[in-house]
Design a protein around this motif. Structure first.
Motif, PDB file in Angstrom:
ATOM      1  N   TYR A 142     -31.097 -36.688 -26.828  1.00  0.00           N
ATOM      2  CA  TYR A 142     -31.262 -36.046 -25.526  1.00  0.00           C
ATOM      3  C   TYR A 142     -31.970 -34.703 -25.691  1.00  0.00           C
ATOM      4  O   TYR A 142     -32.783 -34.304 -24.850  1.00  0.00           O
ATOM      5  CB  TYR A 142     -29.894 -35.822 -24.863  1.00  0.00           C
ATOM      6  CG  TYR A 142     -29.134 -37.088 -24.567  1.00  0.00           C
ATOM      7  CD1 TYR A 142     -29.521 -37.933 -23.530  1.00  0.00           C
ATOM      8  CD2 TYR A 142     -28.031 -37.453 -25.325  1.00  0.00           C
ATOM      9  CE1 TYR A 142     -28.823 -39.100 -23.257  1.00  0.00           C
ATOM     10  CE2 TYR A 142     -27.325 -38.615 -25.065  1.00  0.00           C
ATOM     11  CZ  TYR A 142     -27.731 -39.430 -24.030  1.00  0.00           C
ATOM     12  OH  TYR A 142     -27.039 -40.590 -23.762  1.00  0.00           O
ATOM     13  N   GLU A 143     -31.646 -34.005 -26.768  1.00  0.00           N
ATOM     14  CA  GLU A 143     -32.282 -32.714 -27.026  1.00  0.00           C
ATOM     15  C   GLU A 143     -33.798 -32.856 -27.119  1.00  0.00           C
ATOM     16  O   GLU A 143     -34.556 -31.971 -26.687  1.00  0.00           O
ATOM     17  CB  GLU A 143     -31.733 -32.114 -28.335  1.00  0.00           C
ATOM     18  CG  GLU A 143     -30.289 -31.653 -28.270  1.00  0.00           C
ATOM     19  CD  GLU A 143     -29.278 -32.762 -28.542  1.00  0.00           C
ATOM     20  OE1 GLU A 143     -28.087 -32.448 -28.704  1.00  0.00           O
ATOM     21  OE2 GLU A 143     -29.678 -33.953 -28.601  1.00  0.00           O
ATOM     22  N   MET A 171     -24.086 -31.454 -22.478  1.00  0.00           N
ATOM     23  CA  MET A 171     -24.969 -30.654 -23.324  1.00  0.00           C
ATOM     24  C   MET A 171     -24.370 -29.264 -23.538  1.00  0.00           C
ATOM     25  O   MET A 171     -24.422 -28.710 -24.656  1.00  0.00           O
ATOM     26  CB  MET A 171     -26.351 -30.546 -22.673  1.00  0.00           C
ATOM     27  CG  MET A 171     -27.406 -29.889 -23.534  1.00  0.00           C
ATOM     28  SD  MET A 171     -27.890 -30.845 -25.005  1.00  0.00           S
ATOM     29  CE  MET A 171     -28.783 -32.206 -24.231  1.00  0.00           C
ATOM     30  N   THR A 180     -28.431 -24.821 -23.530  1.00  0.00           N
ATOM     31  CA  THR A 180     -28.609 -25.815 -22.473  1.00  0.00           C
ATOM     32  C   THR A 180     -29.609 -25.338 -21.431  1.00  0.00           C
ATOM     33  O   THR A 180     -30.412 -26.135 -20.915  1.00  0.00           O
ATOM     34  CB  THR A 180     -27.261 -26.144 -21.813  1.00  0.00           C
ATOM     35  OG1 THR A 180     -26.362 -26.638 -22.812  1.00  0.00           O
ATOM     36  CG2 THR A 180     -27.425 -27.185 -20.721  1.00  0.00           C
ATOM     37  N   TRP A 183     -32.911 -25.967 -22.851  1.00  0.00           N
ATOM     38  CA  TRP A 183     -33.165 -27.411 -22.815  1.00  0.00           C
ATOM     39  C   TRP A 183     -33.592 -27.844 -21.415  1.00  0.00           C
ATOM     40  O   TRP A 183     -34.569 -28.599 -21.257  1.00  0.00           O
ATOM     41  CB  TRP A 183     -31.906 -28.154 -23.248  1.00  0.00           C
ATOM     42  CG  TRP A 183     -31.992 -29.638 -23.119  1.00  0.00           C
ATOM     43  CD1 TRP A 183     -32.661 -30.497 -23.953  1.00  0.00           C
ATOM     44  CD2 TRP A 183     -31.380 -30.457 -22.118  1.00  0.00           C
ATOM     45  NE1 TRP A 183     -32.504 -31.797 -23.526  1.00  0.00           N
ATOM     46  CE2 TRP A 183     -31.725 -31.806 -22.404  1.00  0.00           C
ATOM     47  CE3 TRP A 183     -30.573 -30.179 -21.020  1.00  0.00           C
ATOM     48  CZ2 TRP A 183     -31.288 -32.870 -21.603  1.00  0.00           C
ATOM     49  CZ3 TRP A 183     -30.131 -31.242 -20.227  1.00  0.00           C
ATOM     50  CH2 TRP A 183     -30.489 -32.564 -20.526  1.00  0.00           C
ATOM     51  N   PHE A 244     -26.614 -37.258 -28.661  1.00  0.00           N
ATOM     52  CA  PHE A 244     -26.641 -35.826 -28.905  1.00  0.00           C
ATOM     53  C   PHE A 244     -26.824 -35.610 -30.404  1.00  0.00           C
ATOM     54  O   PHE A 244     -26.412 -36.445 -31.216  1.00  0.00           O
ATOM     55  CB  PHE A 244     -25.341 -35.173 -28.427  1.00  0.00           C
ATOM     56  CG  PHE A 244     -25.166 -35.205 -26.936  1.00  0.00           C
ATOM     57  CD1 PHE A 244     -25.882 -34.343 -26.118  1.00  0.00           C
ATOM     58  CD2 PHE A 244     -24.292 -36.100 -26.345  1.00  0.00           C
ATOM     59  CE1 PHE A 244     -25.730 -34.373 -24.744  1.00  0.00           C
ATOM     60  CE2 PHE A 244     -24.129 -36.152 -24.976  1.00  0.00           C
ATOM     61  CZ  PHE A 244     -24.854 -35.288 -24.162  1.00  0.00           C
TER      62      PHE A 244
END
Length: 337
Positions: A142-143, A171, A180, A183, A244
């Motif tokens: 996801y990052e 997150m 976050t 991000w 993650f």
């Protein structure tokens, strides 16, 4: 109509729809559509002789329960997303339940520590990747959605939608608010268009060539494949399970909670325990194209075809705790702007 008058009207209408306490009945308010849960209720009635009276509420459930108070005829509430389950807790309209069956069949990460809600099925928040324009192995975490390589390639619904807020809250749990925020800014910079529509609309956009990757829940694949008008969208993408960096794939749930009033408490508990039996878990998961929460109950053949993955073990209560902070960050970066 004034708010107080509206709430009073809701309470009166509920009393007219659902019966009072009865020895062989249980009353349900459900956010889930009837075709998704009625077969479960029918199986429960056949097994126990207890009739299930269900009212579909696609909005206003918390307000209705607050207006009805102790007079509410509802025993159980069915809803989706940890955010909505937590709203019931914060509104103080549900009660703790202690059950050895529920605690044995539902992993601790998928139930409230105080027994105020229990997950019944799970869904993963995944990437729908173009079969033509996204290589195998290109999506990992996801990052990574904030990486420059995705510039102009991502589609998603509103960042303030409960499904995306839960992902952002997770997150935060993994990396903290500052990371976050960075991000979110990175993902926003990579959007192919302004956030809009539902999860299926994002897959349609991939099919149309507007973007290469859509963020959505797993069960929408089954819904699209079953719709002749949307099947082509579904067949243009494949499901990829990001993780993650220090965890697994993000999971959310559908769940059940017992109301504070619960006039048929004993019957309600029987229904809750039935729903985590092997029989009901298979049926419920197949009806909704979701994953059973009870360990050892296999998902449907279609769901298995999407591939194996490692679910994130982050407790859902921690996601719920971070949800207000997630919303603030989404607004701060003007994600939907």
């Amino acid at each position: 109509m004034r708010k107080t008058d509206l709430l009073a009207a809701l309470a009166l209408s509920a009393a007219a729809v659902l019966p009072a306490a009865a020895a062989d009945e249980v009353n349900v308010y459900s956010y889930r559509q009837p075709e998704l849960i009625d077969p479960l209720f029918e199986a429960f009635t056949e097994k126990t002789g207890i009739k299930v009276n269900s009212v579909f509420l696609n909005k206003g459930m918390v307000e209705r329960l607050k207006a009805e108070g102790r007079r509410s005829p509802a025993d159980l509430v069915f809803t989706v997303d940890i955010g909505r389950l937590n709203e019931l807790v914060e509104a103080d309209v549900v009660q703790p339940v202690r059950s050895a069956t529920l605690e044995a069949n539902i992993p601790a990460a998928f139930r409230d520590p105080e027994g105020r809600w229990f997950a019944l099925t799970a869904r993963a928040r995944v990437a729908y990747a173009s079969k033509e324009r996204v290589k195998d192995g290109e999506i990992t975490t996801y990052e990574d959605f904030a990486s420059d390589k995705w510039r102009g390639r991502i589609c998603t619904r509103s960042g303030a939608h409960p499904y995306n807020l839960a992902l952002t809250a997770a997150m935060i749990a993994h990396h903290g608010e500052q990371a976050t925020e960075e991000w979110l800014r990175g993902v926003k910079a990579n959007l192919a268009r302004k956030p809009q529509g539902n999860d299926r609309a994002q897959v349609k956009a991939v099919w149309a060539g507007e973007c290469d990757v859509a963020i959505g829940n797993t069960y929408y694949m089954a819904k699209m494949l079953a719709d002749p008008e949307q099947r082509e969208w579904a067949e243009s993408v494949r499901i990829v399970f990001p993780t993650f960096e220090n965890g697994g794939a993000h999971m959310n749930v559908s769940g059940v909670a017992m109301t504070r009033s619960a006039p048929n408490r004993e019957n309600a508990l029987k229904l809750m325990e039935f729903l985590v039996s092997d029989e009901a878990q298979r049926l419920y998961a197949e009806l909704n194209a979701e994953y059973p929460v009870k360990p050892g109950v296999p998902p449907s053949e279609l769901i298995r075809s999407w591939g194996e993955f490692t679910p994130d073990d982050l407790p859902l209560v921690e996601i719920a705790r971070n949800r207000p902070a997630a919303l603030k960050l989404v607004e701060k970066v003007d994600f939907d702007g």
